[in-house]
Design a protein around this motif. Structure first.
Motif, PDB file in Angstrom:
ATOM      1  N   PRO A 134      24.794   9.429   9.783  1.00  0.00           N
ATOM      2  CA  PRO A 134      23.743   8.539  10.284  1.00  0.00           C
ATOM      3  C   PRO A 134      23.318   7.505   9.250  1.00  0.00           C
ATOM      4  CG  PRO A 134      22.870  10.722   9.839  1.00  0.00           C
ATOM      5  CD  PRO A 134      24.340  10.819   9.718  1.00  0.00           C
ATOM      6  N   TYR A 154      23.152   9.709  18.265  1.00  0.00           N
ATOM      7  CA  TYR A 154      23.786  10.759  17.462  1.00  0.00           C
ATOM      8  C   TYR A 154      23.933  12.054  18.231  1.00  0.00           C
ATOM      9  CZ  TYR A 154      23.775   7.675  13.534  1.00  0.00           C
ATOM     10  OH  TYR A 154      24.031   6.614  12.722  1.00  0.00           O
ATOM     11  N   TRP A 199      12.775   6.819   3.729  1.00  0.00           N
ATOM     12  CA  TRP A 199      13.908   7.527   3.136  1.00  0.00           C
ATOM     13  C   TRP A 199      15.167   7.178   3.892  1.00  0.00           C
ATOM     14  CZ3 TRP A 199      13.238  13.022   0.940  1.00  0.00           C
ATOM     15  CH2 TRP A 199      12.089  13.054   0.153  1.00  0.00           C
ATOM     16  N   GLU A 234      24.152  16.452  17.261  1.00  0.00           N
ATOM     17  CA  GLU A 234      22.965  16.667  16.422  1.00  0.00           C
ATOM     18  C   GLU A 234      22.153  15.379  16.402  1.00  0.00           C
ATOM     19  OE1 GLU A 234      24.367  17.581  12.538  1.00  0.00           O
ATOM     20  OE2 GLU A 234      25.670  19.182  13.283  1.00  0.00           O
ATOM     21  N   THR A 235      20.845  15.555  16.277  1.00  0.00           N
ATOM     22  CA  THR A 235      20.045  14.344  16.064  1.00  0.00           C
ATOM     23  C   THR A 235      20.274  13.927  14.616  1.00  0.00           C
ATOM     24  OG1 THR A 235      18.140  15.578  15.280  1.00  0.00           O
ATOM     25  CG2 THR A 235      18.247  15.149  17.623  1.00  0.00           C
ATOM     26  N   GLY A 236      20.317  12.674  14.359  1.00  0.00           N
ATOM     27  CA  GLY A 236      20.562  12.225  12.985  1.00  0.00           C
ATOM     28  C   GLY A 236      19.345  12.325  12.091  1.00  0.00           C
ATOM     29  N   GLU A 237      18.323  13.043  12.573  1.00  0.00           N
ATOM     30  CA  GLU A 237      17.076  13.136  11.820  1.00  0.00           C
ATOM     31  C   GLU A 237      17.255  14.005  10.577  1.00  0.00           C
ATOM     32  OE1 GLU A 237      13.704  12.205  13.308  1.00  0.00           O
ATOM     33  OE2 GLU A 237      15.109  10.816  14.227  1.00  0.00           O
ATOM     34  N   ARG A 238      16.289  13.913   9.707  1.00  0.00           N
ATOM     35  CA  ARG A 238      16.278  14.786   8.523  1.00  0.00           C
ATOM     36  C   ARG A 238      16.128  16.223   8.985  1.00  0.00           C
ATOM     37  NH1 ARG A 238      15.281  13.900   3.211  1.00  0.00           N
ATOM     38  NH2 ARG A 238      15.293  11.723   3.762  1.00  0.00           N
ATOM     39  N   PRO A 239      17.073  17.142   8.583  1.00  0.00           N
ATOM     40  CA  PRO A 239      16.961  18.519   9.049  1.00  0.00           C
ATOM     41  C   PRO A 239      15.730  19.223   8.452  1.00  0.00           C
ATOM     42  CG  PRO A 239      18.960  18.180   7.769  1.00  0.00           C
ATOM     43  CD  PRO A 239      18.209  16.912   7.732  1.00  0.00           C
ATOM     44  N   GLN A 277      25.017  13.653   7.197  1.00  0.00           N
ATOM     45  CA  GLN A 277      25.299  14.742   8.117  1.00  0.00           C
ATOM     46  C   GLN A 277      26.553  14.371   8.869  1.00  0.00           C
ATOM     47  OE1 GLN A 277      21.938  15.837  10.724  1.00  0.00           O
ATOM     48  NE2 GLN A 277      20.780  14.356   9.529  1.00  0.00           N
ATOM     49  N   ARG A 278      26.889  15.226   9.852  1.00  0.00           N
ATOM     50  CA  ARG A 278      28.027  14.897  10.702  1.00  0.00           C
ATOM     51  C   ARG A 278      27.716  13.597  11.435  1.00  0.00           C
ATOM     52  NH1 ARG A 278      30.767  17.591  14.914  1.00  0.00           N
ATOM     53  NH2 ARG A 278      28.858  18.502  15.722  1.00  0.00           N
ATOM     54  N   PRO A 311      18.610   8.041   5.657  1.00  0.00           N
ATOM     55  CA  PRO A 311      19.005   9.287   6.321  1.00  0.00           C
ATOM     56  C   PRO A 311      19.943  10.118   5.451  1.00  0.00           C
ATOM     57  CG  PRO A 311      19.313   7.420   7.776  1.00  0.00           C
ATOM     58  CD  PRO A 311      18.921   6.866   6.465  1.00  0.00           C
ATOM     59  N   LEU A 312      19.799  11.447   5.535  1.00  0.00           N
ATOM     60  CA  LEU A 312      20.689  12.338   4.785  1.00  0.00           C
ATOM     61  C   LEU A 312      22.079  12.297   5.381  1.00  0.00           C
ATOM     62  CD1 LEU A 312      18.830  15.664   4.110  1.00  0.00           C
ATOM     63  CD2 LEU A 312      19.120  13.700   2.645  1.00  0.00           C
ATOM     64  N   LYS A 351      14.543  18.998   4.511  1.00  0.00           N
ATOM     65  CA  LYS A 351      15.556  19.107   3.452  1.00  0.00           C
ATOM     66  C   LYS A 351      15.767  17.778   2.757  1.00  0.00           C
ATOM     67  CE  LYS A 351      18.314  22.870   5.260  1.00  0.00           C
ATOM     68  NZ  LYS A 351      19.656  23.273   5.665  1.00  0.00           N
ATOM     69  N   ASN A 352      16.105  17.830   1.495  1.00  0.00           N
ATOM     70  CA  ASN A 352      16.552  16.618   0.820  1.00  0.00           C
ATOM     71  C   ASN A 352      17.726  16.938  -0.091  1.00  0.00           C
ATOM     72  OD1 ASN A 352      15.375  17.717  -1.489  1.00  0.00           O
ATOM     73  ND2 ASN A 352      13.434  16.719  -1.061  1.00  0.00           N
ATOM     74  N   GLU A 353      18.281  15.876  -0.648  1.00  0.00           N
ATOM     75  CA  GLU A 353      19.491  16.078  -1.429  1.00  0.00           C
ATOM     76  C   GLU A 353      19.150  16.640  -2.799  1.00  0.00           C
ATOM     77  OE1 GLU A 353      20.773  12.135  -1.076  1.00  0.00           O
ATOM     78  OE2 GLU A 353      22.013  12.518   0.683  1.00  0.00           O
TER      79      GLU A 353
END
Lengths: 257, 150
Positions: B14, A135, B5, A141-146, B10-11, B7-8, A162-164
Protein backbone atom coordinates in the motif's frame (compact mmCIF):
# COMPACT_ATOMS: atom_id res chain seq x y z
CA UNK A 1 -9.37 38.46 -13.62
CA UNK A 2 -7.10 36.95 -11.05
CA UNK A 3 -9.35 38.41 -8.42
CA UNK A 4 -12.34 36.68 -9.97
CA UNK A 5 -10.46 33.41 -10.15
CA UNK A 6 -9.55 33.60 -6.49
CA UNK A 7 -13.10 34.46 -5.66
CA UNK A 8 -14.40 31.35 -7.39
CA UNK A 9 -11.85 29.15 -5.69
CA UNK A 10 -12.80 30.54 -2.33
CA UNK A 11 -16.50 30.26 -2.83
CA UNK A 12 -16.22 26.69 -4.01
CA UNK A 13 -14.52 25.73 -0.79
CA UNK A 14 -17.32 25.94 1.66
CA UNK A 15 -20.37 27.27 -0.02
CA UNK A 16 -23.12 24.76 0.16
CA UNK A 17 -26.23 26.30 -1.20
CA UNK A 18 -25.32 24.90 -4.57
CA UNK A 19 -26.61 21.77 -6.17
CA UNK A 20 -24.80 18.44 -6.25
CA UNK A 21 -22.86 19.22 -9.37
CA UNK A 22 -21.33 22.25 -7.77
CA UNK A 23 -17.81 20.93 -8.14
CA UNK A 24 -18.45 20.21 -11.80
CA UNK A 25 -19.63 23.75 -12.23
CA UNK A 26 -16.60 25.00 -10.44
CA UNK A 27 -14.27 22.86 -12.53
CA UNK A 28 -15.86 24.10 -15.74
CA UNK A 29 -15.63 27.63 -14.40
CA UNK A 30 -11.94 27.12 -13.82
CA UNK A 31 -11.49 25.64 -17.27
CA UNK A 32 -13.31 28.56 -18.85
CA UNK A 33 -11.31 31.03 -16.91
CA UNK A 34 -7.90 29.48 -17.37
CA UNK A 35 -8.05 30.37 -21.05
CA UNK A 36 -8.18 34.05 -20.27
CA UNK A 37 -6.24 33.83 -17.07
CA UNK A 38 -2.76 35.23 -17.28
CA UNK A 39 -0.17 35.16 -14.56
CA UNK A 40 -0.44 38.50 -12.91
CA UNK A 41 2.54 40.58 -11.95
CA UNK A 42 1.52 40.88 -8.30
CA UNK A 43 2.76 37.99 -6.25
CA UNK A 44 0.33 35.44 -4.98
CA UNK A 45 1.18 36.18 -1.39
CA UNK A 46 -2.16 37.96 -1.35
CA UNK A 47 -3.70 34.47 -1.43
CA UNK A 48 -2.90 34.40 2.25
CA UNK A 49 -5.43 37.19 2.80
CA UNK A 50 -9.15 37.35 2.38
CA UNK A 51 -10.89 39.23 -0.40
CA UNK A 52 -10.37 42.93 -0.01
CA UNK A 53 -14.10 43.56 0.35
CA UNK A 54 -14.20 41.27 3.41
CA UNK A 55 -11.44 43.07 5.24
CA UNK A 56 -13.48 45.37 7.45
CA UNK A 57 -16.59 43.20 7.62
CA UNK A 58 -18.01 42.05 10.92
CA UNK A 59 -20.12 39.28 9.46
CA UNK A 60 -18.97 37.10 6.56
CA UNK A 61 -21.62 34.70 5.35
CA UNK A 62 -20.54 31.27 4.16
CA UNK A 63 -22.31 27.97 3.64
CA UNK A 64 -21.80 24.65 5.35
CA UNK A 65 -18.96 22.16 5.09
CA UNK A 66 -18.73 19.49 2.41
CA UNK A 67 -20.57 16.35 3.46
CA UNK A 68 -19.34 12.80 3.10
CA UNK A 69 -22.08 11.84 0.66
CA UNK A 70 -21.29 14.78 -1.58
CA UNK A 71 -17.61 13.87 -1.62
CA UNK A 72 -18.21 10.18 -2.26
CA UNK A 73 -19.55 10.87 -5.75
CA UNK A 74 -16.53 12.94 -6.76
CA UNK A 75 -13.57 11.60 -8.68
CA UNK A 76 -10.12 11.37 -7.15
CA UNK A 77 -8.94 14.29 -9.26
CA UNK A 78 -11.75 16.47 -8.00
CA UNK A 79 -11.01 15.55 -4.40
CA UNK A 80 -7.35 16.30 -4.97
CA UNK A 81 -8.17 19.75 -6.33
CA UNK A 82 -10.69 20.46 -3.62
CA UNK A 83 -8.11 19.56 -0.98
CA UNK A 84 -5.79 22.30 -2.17
CA UNK A 85 -8.63 24.80 -2.33
CA UNK A 86 -9.47 23.99 1.28
CA UNK A 87 -5.82 24.04 2.31
CA UNK A 88 -5.39 27.54 0.94
CA UNK A 89 -8.64 28.62 2.51
CA UNK A 90 -7.49 27.35 5.88
CA UNK A 91 -4.15 29.14 5.60
CA UNK A 92 -6.02 32.32 4.69
CA UNK A 93 -8.28 31.97 7.73
CA UNK A 94 -5.31 31.31 10.02
CA UNK A 95 -3.55 34.41 8.69
CA UNK A 96 -6.62 36.61 9.13
CA UNK A 97 -7.27 35.24 12.60
CA UNK A 98 -3.69 35.93 13.65
CA UNK A 99 -3.86 39.48 12.34
CA UNK A 100 -7.20 40.05 14.07
CA UNK A 101 -5.80 38.81 17.37
CA UNK A 102 -2.75 41.01 16.97
CA UNK A 103 -4.90 44.09 16.39
CA UNK A 104 -7.30 43.05 19.18
CA UNK A 105 -10.21 42.82 16.78
CA UNK A 106 -12.98 40.27 16.64
CA UNK A 107 -12.31 37.63 13.98
CA UNK A 108 -15.53 37.48 11.96
CA UNK A 109 -17.22 34.06 11.84
CA UNK A 110 -14.50 31.88 13.36
CA UNK A 111 -16.63 28.81 12.63
CA UNK A 112 -15.33 29.04 9.07
CA UNK A 113 -12.13 27.33 10.23
CA UNK A 114 -14.14 24.47 11.71
CA UNK A 115 -16.12 24.12 8.51
CA UNK A 116 -12.97 23.92 6.39
CA UNK A 117 -11.42 21.41 8.74
CA UNK A 118 -14.53 19.29 8.75
CA UNK A 119 -14.48 19.28 4.95
CA UNK A 120 -10.81 18.28 4.96
CA UNK A 121 -11.48 15.46 7.42
CA UNK A 122 -14.33 14.26 5.24
CA UNK A 123 -12.09 14.23 2.17
CA UNK A 124 -9.54 12.17 4.08
CA UNK A 125 -12.23 9.76 5.17
CA UNK A 126 -13.40 9.29 1.61
CA UNK A 127 -9.88 8.74 0.28
CA UNK A 128 -9.25 6.24 3.04
CA UNK A 129 -12.47 4.41 2.25
CA UNK A 130 -11.40 4.10 -1.37
CA UNK A 131 -7.95 2.86 -0.36
CA UNK A 132 -9.31 0.16 1.92
CA UNK A 133 -11.84 -0.90 -0.70
CA UNK A 134 -9.08 -1.19 -3.28
CA UNK A 135 -6.71 -3.20 -1.09
CA UNK A 136 -9.42 -5.50 0.21
CA UNK A 137 -10.29 -6.26 -3.39
CA UNK A 138 -6.69 -6.78 -4.46
CA UNK A 139 -5.13 -8.54 -1.49
CA UNK A 140 -7.94 -9.37 0.93
CA UNK A 141 -6.46 -7.07 3.56
CA UNK A 142 -7.13 -3.45 4.25
CA UNK A 143 -3.97 -1.49 3.61
CA UNK A 144 -4.33 0.13 7.01
CA UNK A 145 -1.72 0.00 9.74
CA UNK A 146 -2.18 -3.41 11.44
CA UNK A 147 -3.33 -3.30 15.05
CA UNK A 148 -2.44 -5.97 17.60
CA UNK A 149 -4.15 -6.77 20.90
CA UNK A 150 -1.46 -6.74 23.58
CA UNK A 151 -1.35 -6.68 27.37
CA UNK A 152 0.37 -3.50 28.38
CA UNK A 153 2.70 -2.87 31.31
CA UNK A 154 -0.24 -2.26 33.64
CA UNK A 155 -1.71 -5.65 32.77
CA UNK A 156 -4.55 -4.08 30.83
CA UNK A 157 -5.56 -4.97 27.27
CA UNK A 158 -4.44 -2.43 24.70
CA UNK A 159 -4.63 -1.91 20.95
CA UNK A 160 -1.06 -1.57 19.70
CA UNK A 161 -0.64 -0.13 16.19
CA UNK A 162 2.37 -1.88 14.70
CA UNK A 163 5.33 -0.02 13.35
CA UNK A 164 8.59 -0.91 11.73
CA UNK A 165 11.32 -2.09 14.07
CA UNK A 166 14.93 -1.13 13.51
CA UNK A 167 16.00 -4.65 14.52
CA UNK A 168 13.82 -7.78 14.79
CA UNK A 169 11.95 -8.27 18.05
CA UNK A 170 13.86 -11.38 19.14
CA UNK A 171 17.20 -9.62 18.67
CA UNK A 172 16.14 -6.66 20.74
CA UNK A 173 17.46 -7.92 24.09
CA UNK A 174 16.70 -4.74 25.92
CA UNK A 175 13.04 -4.92 25.03
CA UNK A 176 12.74 -8.64 25.73
CA UNK A 177 14.49 -8.39 29.10
CA UNK A 178 11.82 -6.32 30.74
CA UNK A 179 9.15 -8.78 29.66
CA UNK A 180 11.00 -12.05 30.30
CA UNK A 181 13.28 -11.41 33.25
CA UNK A 182 11.29 -8.95 35.25
CA UNK A 183 8.04 -10.50 34.17
CA UNK A 184 6.23 -7.17 34.07
CA UNK A 185 2.84 -8.68 33.43
CA UNK A 186 3.04 -11.27 36.23
CA UNK A 187 4.87 -9.12 38.73
CA UNK A 188 3.44 -8.51 42.18
CA UNK A 189 3.01 -4.81 41.50
CA UNK A 190 1.01 -5.39 38.35
CA UNK A 191 -1.19 -7.97 40.08
CA UNK A 192 -1.87 -5.58 42.93
CA UNK A 193 -2.67 -2.76 40.53
CA UNK A 194 -5.00 -5.02 38.56
CA UNK A 195 -6.80 -6.17 41.72
CA UNK A 196 -7.32 -2.61 42.92
CA UNK A 197 -8.38 -1.46 39.47
CA UNK A 198 -10.98 -4.20 39.25
CA UNK A 199 -12.21 -3.24 42.71
CA UNK A 200 -12.61 0.32 41.56
CA UNK A 201 -14.58 -0.77 38.50
CA UNK A 202 -16.80 -2.98 40.68
CA UNK A 203 -17.50 -0.18 43.11
CA UNK A 204 -18.42 2.18 40.29
CA UNK A 205 -20.90 -0.39 39.03
CA UNK A 206 -22.33 -1.05 42.49
CA UNK A 207 -22.72 2.65 43.22
CA UNK A 208 -24.59 3.16 40.00
CA UNK A 209 -26.92 0.26 40.83
CA UNK A 210 -27.63 1.66 44.30
CA UNK A 211 -28.12 5.15 42.95
CA UNK A 212 -30.64 3.96 40.39
CA UNK A 213 -32.54 1.90 42.97
CA UNK A 214 -32.70 4.90 45.30
CA UNK A 215 -33.85 7.16 42.51
CA UNK A 216 -36.62 4.78 41.49
CA UNK A 217 -37.86 4.60 45.09
CA UNK A 218 -38.10 8.36 45.29
CA UNK A 219 -39.83 8.53 41.94
CA UNK A 220 -42.42 6.02 43.18
CA UNK A 221 -42.89 8.12 46.28
CA UNK A 222 -43.47 11.33 44.38
CA UNK A 223 -45.40 9.91 41.43
CA UNK A 224 -47.38 6.89 42.61
CA UNK A 225 -49.44 6.74 39.39
CA UNK A 226 -46.40 6.51 37.15
CA UNK A 227 -46.28 4.23 34.11
CA UNK A 228 -44.38 1.28 35.58
CA UNK A 229 -43.51 -0.29 32.25
CA UNK A 230 -41.76 2.85 31.11
CA UNK A 231 -39.98 3.12 34.42
CA UNK A 232 -38.78 -0.45 34.04
CA UNK A 233 -37.60 0.31 30.51
CA UNK A 234 -35.65 3.31 31.80
CA UNK A 235 -34.05 1.37 34.65
CA UNK A 236 -33.97 -2.29 33.56
CA UNK A 237 -31.74 -3.44 36.41
CA UNK A 238 -34.02 -2.20 39.17
CA UNK A 239 -36.40 -4.67 40.81
CA UNK A 240 -39.62 -2.64 40.84
CA UNK A 241 -41.55 -5.00 43.09
CA UNK A 242 -38.86 -4.70 45.70
CA UNK A 243 -38.67 -0.93 45.27
CA UNK A 244 -42.43 -0.54 45.80
CA UNK A 245 -42.35 -2.33 49.16
CA UNK A 246 -39.55 -0.26 50.68
CA UNK A 247 -40.00 2.43 53.28
CA UNK A 248 -38.48 5.11 51.06
CA UNK A 249 -41.13 4.57 48.40
CA UNK A 250 -44.00 5.32 50.77
CA UNK A 251 -45.45 8.82 50.55
CA UNK A 252 -47.88 10.57 52.85
CA UNK A 253 -50.86 8.75 51.44
CA UNK A 254 -52.52 5.38 51.73
CA UNK A 255 -50.34 2.79 50.01
CA UNK A 256 -51.76 1.67 46.68
CA UNK A 257 -49.65 -1.38 46.19
CA UNK B 1 5.48 16.68 3.10
CA UNK B 2 2.80 15.89 5.60
CA UNK B 3 2.49 14.77 9.17
CA UNK B 4 0.93 11.43 8.30
CA UNK B 5 2.75 8.13 8.67
CA UNK B 6 3.60 6.40 5.46
CA UNK B 7 1.72 3.07 5.13
CA UNK B 8 3.60 0.01 6.41
CA UNK B 9 4.78 -2.53 3.88
CA UNK B 10 2.20 -5.30 3.57
CA UNK B 11 0.89 -7.58 0.87
CA UNK B 12 -0.07 -5.41 -2.11
CA UNK B 13 2.43 -2.73 -1.03
CA UNK B 14 0.00 0.00 0.00
CA UNK B 15 1.14 3.49 -0.88
CA UNK B 16 -0.20 6.99 -0.74
CA UNK B 17 -1.51 7.36 -4.27
CA UNK B 18 -3.26 10.67 -3.63
CA UNK B 19 -1.01 13.22 -2.05
CA UNK B 20 -2.81 15.40 0.46
CA UNK B 21 -0.39 17.56 2.45
CA UNK B 22 -1.84 18.73 5.74
CA UNK B 23 0.73 21.34 6.65
CA UNK B 24 -0.43 24.86 7.43
CA UNK B 25 1.36 28.18 7.05
CA UNK B 26 0.26 31.61 8.09
CA UNK B 27 1.67 34.87 6.92
CA UNK B 28 2.40 37.22 9.79
CA UNK B 29 3.60 40.77 10.05
CA UNK B 30 7.36 40.99 10.56
CA UNK B 31 8.24 41.65 14.16
CA UNK B 32 11.34 43.62 13.17
CA UNK B 33 12.18 45.72 10.13
CA UNK B 34 13.07 43.41 7.28
CA UNK B 35 14.11 43.90 3.71
CA UNK B 36 11.06 44.38 1.47
CA UNK B 37 11.56 40.97 -0.13
CA UNK B 38 11.60 39.00 3.14
CA UNK B 39 8.32 37.53 4.35
CA UNK B 40 7.68 36.05 7.75
CA UNK B 41 5.53 32.96 8.30
CA UNK B 42 4.42 30.71 11.11
CA UNK B 43 4.25 27.11 9.97
CA UNK B 44 3.67 23.53 11.08
CA UNK B 45 6.36 22.31 13.42
CA UNK B 46 7.15 19.33 11.16
CA UNK B 47 7.97 21.44 8.11
CA UNK B 48 11.56 21.56 6.91
CA UNK B 49 13.13 24.31 4.84
CA UNK B 50 12.67 22.22 1.71
CA UNK B 51 9.04 21.63 2.60
CA UNK B 52 8.43 25.35 2.97
CA UNK B 53 10.11 26.11 -0.34
CA UNK B 54 8.13 23.46 -2.17
CA UNK B 55 4.87 24.42 -0.44
CA UNK B 56 5.13 28.04 -1.54
CA UNK B 57 6.42 27.28 -5.01
CA UNK B 58 4.00 24.50 -5.91
CA UNK B 59 0.81 25.49 -4.14
CA UNK B 60 1.04 29.29 -4.10
CA UNK B 61 3.25 29.77 -7.14
CA UNK B 62 5.63 32.07 -5.28
CA UNK B 63 9.29 32.06 -6.31
CA UNK B 64 11.50 31.42 -3.29
CA UNK B 65 15.21 32.20 -3.06
CA UNK B 66 15.99 31.22 0.49
CA UNK B 67 14.27 29.94 3.59
CA UNK B 68 15.47 30.31 7.15
CA UNK B 69 13.65 28.77 10.07
CA UNK B 70 13.76 28.98 13.80
CA UNK B 71 11.67 27.59 16.62
CA UNK B 72 10.58 29.99 19.34
CA UNK B 73 9.70 28.37 22.63
CA UNK B 74 6.32 29.35 24.04
CA UNK B 75 6.41 31.43 27.18
CA UNK B 76 5.80 30.03 30.64
CA UNK B 77 3.38 32.26 32.47
CA UNK B 78 1.16 32.11 35.49
CA UNK B 79 -2.54 31.83 34.94
CA UNK B 80 -4.14 35.12 35.91
CA UNK B 81 -6.87 33.74 38.12
CA UNK B 82 -5.63 30.44 39.45
CA UNK B 83 -1.89 30.98 39.47
CA UNK B 84 -0.90 27.66 37.94
CA UNK B 85 1.74 27.67 35.27
CA UNK B 86 0.69 27.69 31.61
CA UNK B 87 3.02 27.11 28.70
CA UNK B 88 2.16 28.69 25.39
CA UNK B 89 2.65 26.66 22.23
CA UNK B 90 6.00 26.66 20.50
CA UNK B 91 6.05 28.43 17.15
CA UNK B 92 8.11 27.64 14.09
CA UNK B 93 9.03 30.81 12.26
CA UNK B 94 10.01 30.82 8.60
CA UNK B 95 11.73 33.76 6.98
CA UNK B 96 11.28 33.46 3.26
CA UNK B 97 13.37 35.52 0.88
CA UNK B 98 11.76 36.37 -2.43
CA UNK B 99 13.71 37.41 -5.53
CA UNK B 100 15.18 40.91 -5.39
CA UNK B 101 12.65 42.26 -7.85
CA UNK B 102 9.68 41.32 -5.71
CA UNK B 103 8.41 43.35 -2.81
CA UNK B 104 5.87 42.49 -0.20
CA UNK B 105 4.22 44.93 2.12
CA UNK B 106 1.89 43.58 4.75
CA UNK B 107 -1.54 45.08 3.95
CA UNK B 108 -3.35 47.21 6.48
CA UNK B 109 -6.50 45.18 6.95
CA UNK B 110 -8.33 47.35 9.45
CA UNK B 111 -7.97 50.59 7.58
CA UNK B 112 -10.97 52.81 8.14
CA UNK B 113 -12.79 53.46 4.92
CA UNK B 114 -13.96 56.95 3.99
CA UNK B 115 -17.66 56.28 4.39
CA UNK B 116 -17.32 54.49 7.70
CA UNK B 117 -17.99 57.42 10.04
CA UNK B 118 -20.93 58.50 7.92
CA UNK B 119 -22.36 55.00 8.09
CA UNK B 120 -21.96 54.96 11.84
CA UNK B 121 -23.78 58.28 12.16
CA UNK B 122 -26.53 57.05 9.85
CA UNK B 123 -27.13 53.91 11.93
CA UNK B 124 -27.11 56.01 15.10
CA UNK B 125 -29.73 58.32 13.61
CA UNK B 126 -31.86 55.36 12.65
CA UNK B 127 -31.64 53.95 16.14
CA UNK B 128 -32.64 57.31 17.58
CA UNK B 129 -35.59 57.55 15.22
CA UNK B 130 -36.83 54.05 16.02
CA UNK B 131 -36.52 54.74 19.76
CA UNK B 132 -38.58 57.90 19.36
CA UNK B 133 -41.22 55.89 17.50
CA UNK B 134 -41.25 53.35 20.30
CA UNK B 135 -41.78 56.08 22.91
CA UNK B 136 -44.50 57.61 20.78
CA UNK B 137 -46.33 54.32 20.44
CA UNK B 138 -46.24 53.55 24.14
CA UNK B 139 -46.72 57.00 25.64
CA UNK B 140 -50.09 56.02 27.12
CA UNK B 141 -48.68 53.17 29.15
CA UNK B 142 -45.39 54.29 30.55
CA UNK B 143 -45.49 51.74 33.37
CA UNK B 144 -45.43 48.71 31.04
CA UNK B 145 -41.89 47.34 30.60
CA UNK B 146 -40.32 47.41 27.16
CA UNK B 147 -40.07 43.63 26.82
CA UNK B 148 -43.84 43.37 27.17
CA UNK B 149 -44.65 45.62 24.24
CA UNK B 150 -43.96 45.18 20.57
Amino acid sequence: MNFLFNNILRNAAVISYRSHNSLKLYITAIQNITYIHTTSKHNNLMDFFDNKKNWNETNIRVGRAWRLDELRIKSNTDLHKLWYVLLKERNMLFTMEHECNRKVRLFPNPERIDKVEESMNNIETVVRERNTAYYTLETGETGERPVEDVVNLFGLPEKYPKNEYIIPKFMNTRWVKSYLEHGYINSLAVKKFYRLYQEKLRSIKRNERNRNFNHVQHLLKRFPDMDLEKLQAEYPEVDLEKAKRTKKARGHFLPKY
Amino acid sequence: MSTRWYPLYQRGNPQLRVFLPNFWMKLVRSSVNQLPNVVQFHCSMEMTKHDIKNYLEKIYNIPVVEVKTRIAMGKFRKDVGKGYIVKDDDIKFAYVTLPKTMKFEFPNIFEKKKGDTEDDMKSLDEAKKSFKGFIQRNKDRSDVPSWFTI
